[in-house]
Design a protein around this motif. Sequence first.
Motif: not given
Length: 440
Positions: A205-213, A237-238
């Motif tokens: 995905l070009v526009d998004y990353q996974v983060v823990s919130l 995280t990609p």
Amino acid sequence: MQEKNQLREFVYLDEVSVTSLVSSRKGAIPSEITDKLTDSVRSSMTSNTETSAKVIKASFGSVLESTRTQDRQVLRKATIQATFKDLYEEEWDAMPMRTTSGLNIPPPSEIQNILTNPEPLARKMPQWVVGKEQLTRGRLIEVEVELQADSVFQVSAFVSSFLDMFAGSSELAGQIDRGEAEGVREFNGILEKLLVGLVPIKCRLVDYQVVSLDGQEYLVHRDVLESVPLGQRPRETPVYLVGVTEQDLFWKDIRRVLFSKARVKVLCRLNQIGARSSWTAVKLADMIGNIVPGFAQQFDSFVSDVLRTVTSDSSVQEPQDAARVETLVTYGNLIAQEAEISLTDSDRSELRRLANENAHLLGISVPESRPAFRKIAQYLTDRYGLVVDPDKSHDLRVQARSQAGLSGNLSIQPIITSRLQNPTNEEERYLDAEIIAIYW
């Protein structure tokens, strides 16, 4: 805002999925509209004259008929592109993820709220932060990705082309280790049978990353993350869009589109809830796993091990210096025998010196190994005025390799390595989806 009447160049389109989804919303879809206009004009003129006598009776006539018929048929057929446009415009507002342009980045206060209290803002601003609740099974999403086939298909496609190329050249075939080639061919045959005409894709995905919130994972837009000072950013995280496509549904040659990492948009329907930490590219392995427990996990491990092997940075197999030197010396002797020339001790000494200096070239690819043979031939040409026929030179090179026992010096593994990225141990997340359309 949604862009109206976008120009789309389709790479892939699943017509059955598009028609099914539109029908589920609207019911029957009119397939075509026909307007027919027929204009016919007919004119006829007849004359008849008859003459009678005692003996002779003559009758003659003429008919003049002119018929003009004009048919004009205007056929407007509802193409699949038009049906896709209807689906896209109907579902655009309901998509939790969609590609947009020209949006203003939220102010710093909103960005801080996204990072500290993301759940309510995921419902309010889905274009910036997306939670698991928005990514439920069956939802349609549109994302921009770097289009790429999964590494399993990349290896399978490249090995098939590579082995076919070598099968058509006796000189190239003589340089591959036959045992290695057969092993790779057998493994590739297994992969092709398990893929059953499907092409697995794995697109970042070009526009998004996974983060823990707040103890949960969210997809956060890159613009939001990049506006946060580097030291204050959460761990990223990609995330990859993964799924299987049907080879016959690609509108472009897959060799042109699946290996270039071109940026495209994908409309898809989620198979699972949220982003997952694992994915199986070969779906048939999952089916067999239902019958043979543990097969899918074992096969994934086996595929990973093989891919790491064929894409490792290991060099070409152990140098065969003595065999390479003997190959070049034998090549010189064969040229001399062909020309019926008796070599002197000085000639043999010089040929061996040239062989020692150039033997390392035989461990590279075929085009780069030819200068070594050329230097041997050039010495004999300068010494005795020989002219070596190119076709004959090819035969003598193959014969020299065979007599010197130099076979299999060209390894498949480094060639695959130069085309593919090494498997990564980097942590990744996956959005598993049914691919409906790929376009730009």
